[in-house]
Scaffold this motif. Structure first.
Motif: not given
Length: 359
Positions: A187-196
């Motif tokens: 199970y993997y996730t990815a974050l948005d680098d420009l997310q506050s």
């Protein structure tokens, strides 16, 4: 080359960690039921592709599998005869393939993928340049000569004209694990680098199925058929190139995700004069262990090899190359891969020479 049958069996045990190197239509690692339990599986087609890529990386000439063989031939015609314009070269190239009995569409494509060697393209272009009239028999002969190593090994099927078929000299089995495998999921996730910073949650999430296994890999080679396809002078070296690429190649599915490139733990190469023997029956009763599978797999494989000698002739030679951690009961062992290839080459060369002397 020789009237005596001459076969090479290649048996490999190789541990692969968490991986998904060969997927089915759902994206899951391929599997097979053998001995009543689920096994990891890597298809022969997948490993053949990896072998062809290994040939290219080692500057071994390979064929081109394409529907655009007409364009390839037209380009070569333009190189040889600069007076031809592109349209005239395409017409001439299409006529050559039609003369061989291969259907060509209005878009100058063959109906199916055609595996053709650079040498065949070169000879067809030269023939067409030197002859105003095309002899169908000559064209067909050129299309069956000067095979590349991969074409000589894996063959070619031409539905339009079976006369142009090339019987493959190598057989590659689907690799299967020596033991039962249970699918696992990442199970993997990815974050948005420009997310506050005050925003929670992932921008993307997903799962990927994988497994880990000790694979039994097997291939065999009909040396006489390879000599027929490739030429006698190139057959022994071609056999050595095939063995090396079979041992060191690996399909690249999800390679960036898992970095699962490993080397064989154990190799047994047998040269026979009667029949190839796949030793997969050693693992019909799946290996069970909580301390690794390779050591027990080596034992079961060598026991099966000894057992088969009740049914087949004594091999010309059996040579083992093993990781130092795993004990082999067989006497003839190579110190490293270079020595293994050298000794197999010597055995094949001697077998061919001895047969030629008696004829």
């Amino acid at each position: 080359m020789t009237n005596q049958n001459l076969y090479v069996d290649i048996n490999v045990l190789q541990t692969v960690p968490s991986s998904n190197i060969n997927r089915d239509d759902t994206g899951a690692p391929k599997t097979a039921i053998y001995g009543g339990v689920s096994r990891a599986r890597v298809s022969s087609q997948s490993w053949k592709h990896a072998i062809r890529e290994s040939f290219k990386a080692n500057d071994i000439t390979t064929g081109i599998r394409t529907k655009e063989a007409v364009q390839l031939l037209a380009d070569k015609l333009n190189e040889i005869d600069t007076s031809l314009d592109e349209d005239a070269a395409l017409v001439k190239a299409a006529d050559i393939f039609k003369a061989a009995g291969i259907k060509v569409s209005k878009d100058n494509e063959t109906g199916a993928l055609l595996l053709i060697s650079p040498g065949q393209i070169e000879k067809l272009a030269q023939y067409a340049t030197d002859h105003d009239e095309l002899d169908k028999k000559e064209v067909k002969t050129l299309l069956k000569s000067d095979n590349s190593l991969d074409l000589a090994l894996f063959g070619r099927m031409v539905a339009d004209n079976p006369e142009l078929n090339v019987e493959g000299s190598a057989q590659v089995a689907h690799a299967i694990s020596t033991h039962e495998v249970v699918p696992e999921f990442d199970y993997y996730t990815a974050l948005d680098d420009l997310q506050s910073d005050d925003t929670s949650g992932a921008a993307m999430l997903g799962t990927i199925e994988y497994n880990s296994s000790t694979l039994y890999r097997y291939a065999n080679l009909n040396v006489n058929e390879l000599a027929h396809n490739l030429g006698e002078s190139s057959a022994v070296q071609g056999a050595a190139d095939f063995i090396k690429s079979f041992l060191l190649s690996m399909p690249t599915g999800k390679q960036n995700t898992f970095a699962n490139k490993t080397l064989p733990n154990y190799v047994m190469i047998t040269v026979r004069t009667d029949t190839p023997v796949n030793l997969v029956t050693a693992f019909e009763d799946a290996v069970a262990s909580k301390h690794g599978y390779v050591a027990e797999s080596v034992k079961k494989l060598e026991d099966e090899y000894q057992s088969t000698l009740r049914f087949v002739d004594q091999p010309v030679s059996t040579i083992v190359l093993s990781d130092s951690k795993y004990h082999s009961k067989l006497d003839d062992q190579a110190a490293n891969l270079s020595e293994l290839l050298k000794r197999v080459t010597e055995v094949l060369t001697k077998a061919v020479q001895d047969e030629d002397t008696t004829n």
